[in-house]
Design an enzyme around this catalytic site. Structure first.
Site, mmCIF file in Angstrom:
data_model
loop_
_atom_site.group_PDB
_atom_site.id
_atom_site.type_symbol
_atom_site.label_atom_id
_atom_site.label_comp_id
_atom_site.label_asym_id
_atom_site.label_seq_id
_atom_site.Cartn_x
_atom_site.Cartn_y
_atom_site.Cartn_z
ATOM 1 N N LYS A 224 0.644 -4.980 11.137
ATOM 2 C CA LYS A 224 1.929 -5.108 10.427
ATOM 3 C C LYS A 224 2.909 -5.989 11.186
ATOM 4 O O LYS A 224 2.777 -6.217 12.385
ATOM 5 C CB LYS A 224 2.482 -3.720 10.128
ATOM 6 C CG LYS A 224 1.643 -3.096 9.012
ATOM 7 C CD LYS A 224 2.303 -2.034 8.239
ATOM 8 C CE LYS A 224 1.396 -1.652 7.063
ATOM 9 N NZ LYS A 224 1.577 -0.274 6.656
ATOM 10 N N ARG A 258 -4.765 4.489 9.376
ATOM 11 C CA ARG A 258 -5.285 3.532 8.380
ATOM 12 C C ARG A 258 -5.342 2.168 9.065
ATOM 13 O O ARG A 258 -4.313 1.621 9.446
ATOM 14 C CB ARG A 258 -4.346 3.520 7.174
ATOM 15 C CG ARG A 258 -4.773 2.618 6.038
ATOM 16 C CD ARG A 258 -3.742 2.665 4.904
ATOM 17 N NE ARG A 258 -4.132 1.817 3.793
ATOM 18 C CZ ARG A 258 -3.917 0.505 3.734
ATOM 19 N NH1 ARG A 258 -3.310 -0.114 4.717
ATOM 20 N NH2 ARG A 258 -4.311 -0.195 2.688
HETATM 21 N N1 HH2 Z 1 0.016 -0.063 4.021
HETATM 22 C C1 HH2 Z 1 -0.433 -0.991 3.163
HETATM 23 C C2 HH2 Z 1 -1.083 -0.600 1.991
HETATM 24 N N2 HH2 Z 1 -1.290 0.709 1.711
HETATM 25 N N3 HH2 Z 1 -1.086 2.987 2.317
HETATM 26 C C3 HH2 Z 1 -0.647 3.931 3.167
HETATM 27 N N4 HH2 Z 1 -0.856 5.237 2.917
HETATM 28 N N5 HH2 Z 1 0.013 3.593 4.333
HETATM 29 C C4 HH2 Z 1 0.273 2.296 4.657
HETATM 30 O O1 HH2 Z 1 0.905 2.046 5.704
HETATM 31 C C5 HH2 Z 1 -0.173 1.271 3.762
HETATM 32 C C6 HH2 Z 1 -0.861 1.660 2.573
HETATM 33 C C7 HH2 Z 1 -0.246 -2.454 3.466
HETATM 34 O O2 HH2 Z 1 -1.257 -2.943 4.278
HETATM 35 P P1 HH2 Z 1 -2.571 -3.773 3.780
HETATM 36 O O3 HH2 Z 1 -3.430 -2.951 2.912
HETATM 37 O O4 HH2 Z 1 -3.229 -4.301 4.959
HETATM 38 O O5 HH2 Z 1 -1.961 -5.009 3.031
HETATM 39 P P2 HH2 Z 1 -2.042 -5.461 1.511
HETATM 40 O O6 HH2 Z 1 -1.500 -4.357 0.699
HETATM 41 O O7 HH2 Z 1 -1.210 -6.696 1.410
HETATM 42 O O8 HH2 Z 1 -3.450 -5.746 1.200
#
Ligand code: HH2
Length: 280
Positions: A224, A258
């Site tokens: 992040k 995660r």
């Molecule tokens: N962060 C993201 C997406 N989903 N769910 C939970 N429970 N907690 C989090 O911190 C969280 C989440 C964002 O990260 P990422 O999946 O890597 O990015 P993107 O949504 O752009 O694919």
């Protein structure tokens, strides 16, 4: 402590690693590298080999400024991969905020609904309550992905996050959902400045105390932007920072992390546990 999900009762006496499988062409963290069906399934298998305990499938990007997709588009990306992932023998979570997607995912047998919007969409609470035993992750977010980084302000970020998560959990419990099905997430990077995110980590024990012992805490620091702000590194070079943040979060009481970098996180947790630091 455990997490009750559709097919698995996940033991949380040791911390668990949720491996991220992004099915989006525009993910902030991996740029859509796993978006096609074959690549997504290969990625699922690899994360399990590396020691992931749970797979989290996401078919809509939640990066700051991301534009929403329709439920139909999300389902076209999600369902083929979900069917295959469910056959791999591990708990499978679906990262979505749309009741129509939740309904289909649960009908296919998904173990967990992971909602960055904490089931605030109309009908979402009822849908989870109508299921006998699926797991759910309720995350805190200020605003929505398109607007959330627009000067977020809190009087006390820990107070606000704790109050919000308690309220959302109570709303589910009032509809008959047992606390052991519910996991809570402070939502790192969702409507929070660098200072807010760091305060949520520095005061995470206090946050967990305020949430009570009924539900476990899950946290996602992986790659992040706060880690970029601290290290000066681009998104693809934040593995060490991500592992450090995950370990700090576990040390401060999180039970599920995660992550994108499963192998490195699993190794770090093995060292942490071998030293007896996980024994209370
Ligand atoms: N962060 C993201 C997406 N989903 N769910 C939970 N429970 N907690 C989090 O911190 C969280 C989440 C964002 O990260 P990422 O999946 O890597 O990015 P993107 O949504 O752009 O694919």
């Amino acid at each position: 402590m455990h997490w009750q999900t559709t097919r698995f009762r996940i033991d949380l006496t040791r911390p668990r690693v949720m491996g991220i499988v992004n099915l989006t062409p525009d993910s902030f963290a991996d740029g859509g590298a796993h978006a096609g069906f074959d690549a997504a399934i290969a990625h699922c298998r690899q994360l399990l080999e590396e020691g992931a305990d749970i797979l989290d499938l996401g078919a809509e990007s939640t990066r700051p400024g991301a534009l929403p997709v329709t439920a139909e588009q999300e389902l076209v990306r999600l369902l083929p991969v979900l069917r295959e992932a469910l056959a791999l023998g591990c708990p499978v979570s679906v990262d979505t905020s749309k009741p129509a997607v939740m309904r289909e995912a649960l009908a296919h047998g998904a173990d967990v609904v992971n909602d960055i919007n904490a089931l605030q969409a109309s009908g979402a609470l009822e849908l989870i309550a109508a299921h006998p035993n699926c797991g759910v992750c309720l995350m805190h977010m200020r605003g929505n992905p398109a607007s959330m980084q627009d000067r977020p302000h809190y009087d006390d970020v820990v107070d606000d996050v704790a109050a919000f998560l308690r309220e959302r959990r109570a709303a589910l419990q009032a509809r008959g959902v047992a606390a052991d099905r519910i996991v809570l997430d402070p939502g790192i990077g969702f409507g929070k400045s660098v200072a807010h995110n760091l305060e949520l980590l520095g005061r995470q024990r206090e946050l967990i105390e305020r949430l009570g012992s009924a539900s476990a805490v899950l946290v996602g620091w992986s790659r992040k932007s706060t880690l970029g702000a601290i290290t000066g590194r681009a998104v693809g070079q934040r593995q060490a920072a991500s592992v450090a943040a995950a370990l700090a979060a576990v040390q401060a009481g999180a039970r599920i992390v995660r992550v994108h970098d499963v192998a490195a996180t699993v190794d770090a947790l093995k060292v942490w546990q071998a030293a007896g630091l996980g024994n209370g």
